[in-house]
Design a protein around this motif. Structure first.
Motif, PDB file in Angstrom:
ATOM      1  N   LEU A   1       0.817  -1.354   0.112  1.00 27.61           N
ATOM      2  CA  LEU A   1      -0.114   0.120  -0.327  1.00 27.61           C
ATOM      3  C   LEU A   1       0.734   1.513  -0.355  1.00 27.61           C
ATOM      4  CD1 LEU A   1      -2.809  -0.618   1.916  1.00 27.61           C
ATOM      5  CD2 LEU A   1      -2.671  -0.521  -0.496  1.00 27.61           C
ATOM      6  N   VAL A   2       2.111   1.083   0.647  1.00 29.19           N
ATOM      7  CA  VAL A   2       3.149   2.535   0.574  1.00 29.19           C
ATOM      8  C   VAL A   2       3.358   2.677  -0.327  1.00 29.19           C
ATOM      9  CG1 VAL A   2       4.623   3.434   1.980  1.00 29.19           C
ATOM     10  CG2 VAL A   2       2.972   2.514   3.210  1.00 29.19           C
ATOM     11  N   TRP A   3       3.576   1.404  -1.110  1.00 33.56           N
ATOM     12  CA  TRP A   3       4.748   1.590  -2.247  1.00 33.56           C
ATOM     13  C   TRP A   3       3.944   1.924  -3.202  1.00 33.56           C
ATOM     14  CZ3 TRP A   3       9.420   0.822  -3.633  1.00 33.56           C
ATOM     15  CH2 TRP A   3       9.546   1.366  -4.289  1.00 33.56           C
ATOM     16  N   ARG A   4       2.522   2.036  -3.298  1.00 33.90           N
ATOM     17  CA  ARG A   4       2.081   2.711  -4.575  1.00 33.90           C
ATOM     18  C   ARG A   4       1.102   3.628  -4.317  1.00 33.90           C
ATOM     19  NH1 ARG A   4      -0.802  -2.577  -4.083  1.00 33.90           N
ATOM     20  NH2 ARG A   4      -2.471  -2.267  -2.556  1.00 33.90           N
ATOM     21  N   ALA A   5       1.205   3.751  -2.950  1.00 34.70           N
ATOM     22  CA  ALA A   5       0.888   5.615  -2.624  1.00 34.70           C
ATOM     23  C   ALA A   5       1.608   6.477  -2.536  1.00 34.70           C
ATOM     24  CB  ALA A   5       1.205   5.525  -1.513  1.00 34.70           C
ATOM     25  N   LEU A   6       3.167   6.287  -2.925  1.00 40.66           N
ATOM     26  CA  LEU A   6       4.933   7.292  -3.346  1.00 40.66           C
ATOM     27  C   LEU A   6       4.169   7.445  -4.588  1.00 40.66           C
ATOM     28  CD1 LEU A   6       6.469   5.506  -1.157  1.00 40.66           C
ATOM     29  CD2 LEU A   6       5.842   7.897  -0.155  1.00 40.66           C
ATOM     30  N   PRO A   7       4.853   8.404  -4.598  1.00 40.56           N
ATOM     31  CA  PRO A   7       4.890   9.047  -6.179  1.00 40.56           C
ATOM     32  C   PRO A   7       6.385   8.732  -6.525  1.00 40.56           C
ATOM     33  CG  PRO A   7       5.370  10.671  -4.882  1.00 40.56           C
ATOM     34  CD  PRO A   7       4.705  10.241  -4.130  1.00 40.56           C
ATOM     35  N   GLY A   8       6.826   8.727  -8.175  1.00 43.09           N
ATOM     36  CA  GLY A   8       7.956   8.531  -8.918  1.00 43.09           C
ATOM     37  C   GLY A   8       8.235   7.738  -8.307  1.00 43.09           C
ATOM     38  N   PRO A   9       9.842   7.465  -9.653  1.00 44.38           N
ATOM     39  CA  PRO A   9      10.263   5.275 -10.379  1.00 44.38           C
ATOM     40  C   PRO A   9      10.739   4.626  -8.764  1.00 44.38           C
ATOM     41  CG  PRO A   9      11.259   7.049 -10.863  1.00 44.38           C
ATOM     42  CD  PRO A   9       9.762   8.467 -10.200  1.00 44.38           C
ATOM     43  N   ALA A  10      10.787   3.478  -8.630  1.00 46.01           N
ATOM     44  CA  ALA A  10      11.092   2.937  -7.796  1.00 46.01           C
ATOM     45  C   ALA A  10      12.310   3.713  -6.711  1.00 46.01           C
ATOM     46  CB  ALA A  10      11.522   2.087  -8.597  1.00 46.01           C
TER      47      ALA A  10
ATOM     48  N   VAL B   1      13.314   6.678  -6.751  1.00 44.98           N
ATOM     49  CA  VAL B   1      12.720   7.977  -5.829  1.00 44.98           C
ATOM     50  C   VAL B   1      11.354   7.019  -4.773  1.00 44.98           C
ATOM     51  CG1 VAL B   1      11.051   9.791  -5.776  1.00 44.98           C
ATOM     52  CG2 VAL B   1      12.476   9.645  -7.515  1.00 44.98           C
ATOM     53  N   LYS B   2      11.102   5.985  -4.845  1.00 49.76           N
ATOM     54  CA  LYS B   2       9.989   5.589  -3.875  1.00 49.76           C
ATOM     55  C   LYS B   2      10.747   5.117  -3.072  1.00 49.76           C
ATOM     56  CE  LYS B   2       6.511   4.245  -6.391  1.00 49.76           C
ATOM     57  NZ  LYS B   2       5.142   3.046  -6.945  1.00 49.76           N
ATOM     58  N   VAL B   3      12.520   4.676  -3.059  1.00 46.21           N
ATOM     59  CA  VAL B   3      13.393   4.842  -1.957  1.00 46.21           C
ATOM     60  C   VAL B   3      13.961   5.043  -1.373  1.00 46.21           C
ATOM     61  CG1 VAL B   3      15.612   2.670  -1.070  1.00 46.21           C
ATOM     62  CG2 VAL B   3      13.927   1.777  -3.547  1.00 46.21           C
ATOM     63  N   LEU B   4      14.298   6.086  -1.540  1.00 50.79           N
ATOM     64  CA  LEU B   4      14.578   7.219  -1.179  1.00 50.79           C
ATOM     65  C   LEU B   4      13.218   7.554  -0.082  1.00 50.79           C
ATOM     66  CD1 LEU B   4      17.300   9.159  -0.714  1.00 50.79           C
ATOM     67  CD2 LEU B   4      16.239  11.085  -2.540  1.00 50.79           C
ATOM     68  N   GLU B   5      12.282   8.156  -0.873  1.00 46.67           N
ATOM     69  CA  GLU B   5      11.332   8.047  -0.202  1.00 46.67           C
ATOM     70  C   GLU B   5      11.051   7.029   1.375  1.00 46.67           C
ATOM     71  OE1 GLU B   5       8.332   8.134  -3.036  1.00 46.67           O
ATOM     72  OE2 GLU B   5       8.839  10.831  -3.309  1.00 46.67           O
ATOM     73  N   LEU B   6      10.612   6.414   1.038  1.00 48.26           N
ATOM     74  CA  LEU B   6      10.355   4.913   2.186  1.00 48.26           C
ATOM     75  C   LEU B   6      11.987   5.158   3.220  1.00 48.26           C
ATOM     76  CD1 LEU B   6       9.442   2.043   0.038  1.00 48.26           C
ATOM     77  CD2 LEU B   6       8.384   3.064   1.804  1.00 48.26           C
ATOM     78  N   LEU B   7      12.907   6.090   2.502  1.00 42.85           N
ATOM     79  CA  LEU B   7      14.001   5.455   4.453  1.00 42.85           C
ATOM     80  C   LEU B   7      14.074   7.062   5.053  1.00 42.85           C
ATOM     81  CD1 LEU B   7      17.323   4.788   1.768  1.00 42.85           C
ATOM     82  CD2 LEU B   7      16.240   2.869   3.635  1.00 42.85           C
ATOM     83  N   VAL B   8      13.772   7.567   4.310  1.00 44.56           N
ATOM     84  CA  VAL B   8      13.442   9.098   4.956  1.00 44.56           C
ATOM     85  C   VAL B   8      12.107   8.901   6.032  1.00 44.56           C
ATOM     86  CG1 VAL B   8      12.147  11.850   4.169  1.00 44.56           C
ATOM     87  CG2 VAL B   8      14.035  10.657   2.753  1.00 44.56           C
ATOM     88  N   LEU B   9      10.724   8.282   5.381  1.00 41.46           N
ATOM     89  CA  LEU B   9       9.896   8.104   5.699  1.00 41.46           C
ATOM     90  C   LEU B   9      10.791   7.555   7.214  1.00 41.46           C
ATOM     91  CD1 LEU B   9       7.299   7.519   3.175  1.00 41.46           C
ATOM     92  CD2 LEU B   9       6.805   9.147   5.387  1.00 41.46           C
TER      93      LEU B   9
END
Length: 58
Positions: free
Chosen positions: A5-14, A16-24
């Motif tokens: 659910l979180v992976w689908r909700a985050l915008p951008g390519p993979a 960017v999603k990994v970076l966003e997940l690390l920040v979260l």
């Protein structure tokens, strides 16, 4: 599971999603250690005993 659910909700390519997940993840850990765990410990742990004598000895 929550991760898809979180992976689908985050915008951008993979990447960017990994970076966003690390920040979260860092933000969640910061909030837990700064506010949540001390608040829980204040309710669960007993107050520390005062073992130092306040009166001065000659």
């Amino acid at each position: 599971m929550i991760f898809p659910l979180v992976w689908r909700a985050l915008p951008g390519p993979a990447a960017v999603k990994v970076l966003e997940l690390l920040v979260l993840l860092v933000a969640i850990v910061f909030v837990l250690f700064t506010w949540v765990f001390p608040w829980i410990a204040a309710d669960i742990l007993p107050p520390p005993d005062g073992t130092v004598d306040a009166t001065p000895h000659p």
